[in-house]
Write a protein that holds these residues in place. Structure first.
Motif, short mmCIF file in Angstrom:
data_model
loop_
_atom_site.label_atom_id
_atom_site.label_comp_id
_atom_site.label_asym_id
_atom_site.label_seq_id
_atom_site.Cartn_x
_atom_site.Cartn_y
_atom_site.Cartn_z
N TYR A 140 -0.88 2.15 3.96
CA TYR A 140 -0.51 3.42 3.32
C TYR A 140 0.27 4.31 4.29
CZ TYR A 140 -4.77 4.63 5.89
OH TYR A 140 -5.72 4.78 6.87
N GLN A 141 1.15 5.14 3.68
CA GLN A 141 1.93 6.08 4.46
C GLN A 141 1.79 7.51 3.94
OE1 GLN A 141 5.93 4.46 4.54
NE2 GLN A 141 5.50 3.30 6.39
N VAL A 142 0.94 7.71 2.93
CA VAL A 142 0.67 9.08 2.49
C VAL A 142 -0.05 9.80 3.62
CG1 VAL A 142 0.64 8.65 0.01
CG2 VAL A 142 -1.42 8.21 1.35
N ARG A 143 0.13 11.12 3.70
CA ARG A 143 -0.36 11.86 4.86
C ARG A 143 -1.66 12.61 4.60
NH1 ARG A 143 5.31 12.43 5.17
NH2 ARG A 143 6.18 11.65 7.13
N SER A 184 7.16 3.93 -14.61
CA SER A 184 8.28 4.63 -15.22
C SER A 184 8.54 5.96 -14.51
CB SER A 184 7.99 4.88 -16.70
OG SER A 184 6.78 5.63 -16.84
N CYS A 185 7.68 6.31 -13.56
CA CYS A 185 7.77 7.59 -12.86
C CYS A 185 8.42 7.42 -11.49
CB CYS A 185 6.38 8.21 -12.69
SG CYS A 185 5.52 8.52 -14.24
N HIS A 186 8.93 8.52 -10.98
CA HIS A 186 9.50 8.54 -9.64
C HIS A 186 8.36 8.55 -8.63
CE1 HIS A 186 11.72 10.15 -6.10
NE2 HIS A 186 12.73 9.47 -6.64
N ARG A 187 8.62 8.10 -7.42
CA ARG A 187 7.56 8.03 -6.40
C ARG A 187 6.99 9.40 -6.07
NH1 ARG A 187 9.76 9.45 -1.49
NH2 ARG A 187 12.03 9.42 -1.32
N THR A 188 7.78 10.46 -6.23
CA THR A 188 7.24 11.80 -5.96
C THR A 188 6.15 12.17 -6.95
OG1 THR A 188 9.06 12.76 -7.27
CG2 THR A 188 9.35 12.64 -4.87
N SER A 189 6.29 11.72 -8.21
CA SER A 189 5.25 11.98 -9.21
C SER A 189 3.97 11.23 -8.86
CB SER A 189 5.74 11.55 -10.60
OG SER A 189 6.87 12.30 -10.98
N ILE A 190 4.11 10.01 -8.36
CA ILE A 190 2.94 9.22 -7.97
C ILE A 190 2.29 9.84 -6.74
CG2 ILE A 190 2.17 6.94 -7.22
CD1 ILE A 190 4.58 5.82 -8.81
N GLY A 191 3.12 10.32 -5.81
CA GLY A 191 2.59 11.00 -4.63
C GLY A 191 1.80 12.23 -5.02
N HIS A 192 2.32 12.98 -6.00
CA HIS A 192 1.60 14.16 -6.49
C HIS A 192 0.29 13.77 -7.16
CE1 HIS A 192 0.97 18.12 -8.29
NE2 HIS A 192 0.68 17.49 -9.40
N PHE A 193 0.31 12.68 -7.91
CA PHE A 193 -0.91 12.17 -8.57
C PHE A 193 -2.00 11.88 -7.55
CE2 PHE A 193 -2.98 7.99 -9.34
CZ PHE A 193 -3.89 8.38 -10.32
N LEU A 194 -1.61 11.32 -6.41
CA LEU A 194 -2.60 10.97 -5.39
C LEU A 194 -3.07 12.17 -4.60
CD1 LEU A 194 -0.98 7.67 -4.04
CD2 LEU A 194 -3.07 7.85 -5.40
N GLY A 209 0.80 -1.22 0.00
CA GLY A 209 0.00 0.00 0.00
C GLY A 209 0.83 1.27 0.00
N LYS A 210 2.13 1.15 -0.18
CA LYS A 210 3.02 2.31 -0.13
C LYS A 210 3.29 2.84 -1.53
CE LYS A 210 5.30 0.17 3.86
NZ LYS A 210 4.54 0.87 4.87
N VAL A 211 3.56 4.14 -1.62
CA VAL A 211 3.83 4.77 -2.91
C VAL A 211 5.06 4.15 -3.57
CG1 VAL A 211 4.56 6.94 -4.00
CG2 VAL A 211 2.70 6.94 -2.32
N VAL A 212 6.05 3.79 -2.77
CA VAL A 212 7.27 3.20 -3.34
C VAL A 212 6.97 1.87 -4.03
CG1 VAL A 212 7.95 1.98 -1.22
CG2 VAL A 212 9.69 2.69 -2.86
#
Length: 396
Positions: free
Chosen positions: A325-328, A58-68, A48-51
């Protein structure tokens, strides 16, 4: 290099998303992220983690975090889509087979570590909630889920965070009850003792559903007009008053009461003890059914259909990272839950034929592996350097 050349296309998932017209509501990059979520969430070891999602992207985890958390896409469309498709499927199946429709409510707590007073960025909207599973108060998010079922098919209908600052848990369940379509033949809401109350009974009755629910043994019944708690009344029941009923291979002594309860004019109440624990107060369980025409065996058989929601919570926590999940931000968390329910729906009715979630999950995992092997094979045929392949697979 084109986007599609970076990683293999997964045709089955893409066709599923296209057939739901997601391209009208989300951009191509967002659609790609949703596809990657499907692949990551169904992979072994997903937490359940972004990583974890980034490993399949193909994207960095920061891009996925921004998507969410901040991405511009309409998650409410996916939420409505899950509700619509789950209901459409069970209603069609119920109309064809003339089997009852079951609507199953329950809640769970997604436990998190309580932040210290010094924490600058704690997970949003967490609070103290009572966990029935652990029997104590835990810190985290309380989540309400609804499963719809007909025959052997159980589908996720809704999953959302319960916000106790806005309305009660009962009002939340009543709102969902009011959104239910009238069942083609018969329908039953299945709930635990927390939800068995006149307010929810009436909300479902307006939509043509009866309610079958567990009862706390301190509830009041009126045998022959005498006001008495169920636990006290049960102590007077003898072996001559009960019958033996078998449910899912287990035998129970059952006493049937039909009459009034507090604020309920007439209903069936079943008092149940396991075969070897008759008149053991700790073994007493009580169930209510508003459909007094049902036989005792049928009521207990129907209530056993509530178990799939417990399976849903267990499977999604073990396989889809439901509470890992660890998103805040609360927006990112709720988006994760919506994508999780969409993935669950894909594994049950999105693979060409209806299947149980566990079977569908295995099918998706196999297909994803086949797609990767096929992509590596095509890369070799096209003389793509092995270094490039390894780089794209994040193995270099």
């Amino acid at each position: 290099m084109s986007y599609t050349a970076i990683l293999p296309e997964h045709e089955a998932i893409i066709n599923f998303l296209k057939s739901r017209r997601l391209s009208l509501y989300v951009s191509k990059p967002a659609l790609r992220h949703i596809q990657e979520f499907f692949i990551a969430a169904t992979a072994k070891g997903y937490r359940g983690k972004v990583v974890d999602i980034a490993e399949w992207s193909s994207c960095h985890r920061t891009s996925i975090g921004h998507f969410l958390s901040d991405g511009v896409w309409d998650e409410s469309y996916i939420q409505r889509l899950v509700k619509k498709e789950s209901l459409s499927f069970v209603l069609s199946h119920g109309k064809h087979t003339e089997q009852p429709i079951f609507v199953i409510h329950d809640d769970t707590v997604s436990k998190k570590t309580k932040p210290s007073s010094q924490a600058k960025h704690p997970i949003e909207q967490t609070d103290d909630h009572h966990s029935h599973l652990k029997g104590k108060t835990v810190w985290g998010h309380q989540v309400q889920a609804t499963i719809v079922q007909c025959g052997e098919h159980s589908l996720i209908h809704d999953i959302h965070r319960y916000d106790k600052s806005s309305q009660s848990k009962m009002d939340d369940a009543c709102d969902l009850a009011k959104s239910m379509p009238i069942p083609p033949h018969s329908g039953y809401a299945l709930v635990d003792s927390w939800y068995t109350c006149p307010k929810l009974i009436n909300a479902y009755a307006e939509r043509g559903y009866h309610l079958i629910g567990a009862l706390k043994t301190n509830r009041i019944v009126y045998p022959k007009g005498i006001r008495v708690p169920i636990s006290t009344f049960a102590s007077y029941v003898t072996k001559q008053d009960v019958c033996l009923v078998t449910v899912n291979g287990s035998a129970y002594w059952v006493y049937r009461y039909e009459g009034a309860l507090n604020s309920i004019e007439n209903a069936v109440v079943l008092l149940c003890w396991s075969l070897d624990a008759f008149q053991n107060p700790k073994a007493l369980h009580a169930f209510l059914c508003t459909d007094v025409s049902l036989e005792t065996q049928t009521i207990l058989d129907y209530y056993s259909h509530r178990w799939p929601i417990e399976i849903f919570f267990r499977q999604t926590k073990q396989n889809l990272g439901f509470d890992g999940y660890q998103v805040r931000s609360i927006r990112a968390i709720e988006r994760l839950w919506i994508l999780l329910s969409f993935t669950h729906l894909y594994c049950t009715i999105g693979l060409g034929q209806p299947s149980k979630f566990g079977d569908g999950l295995i099918m998706v995992r196999k297909q994803v592996k086949v797609d990767y092997v096929q992509w590596i094979y095509e890369s070799a045929k096209n003389q793509v350097p092995i270094e490039t392949v390894l780089q794209h697979l994040k193995l270099a």
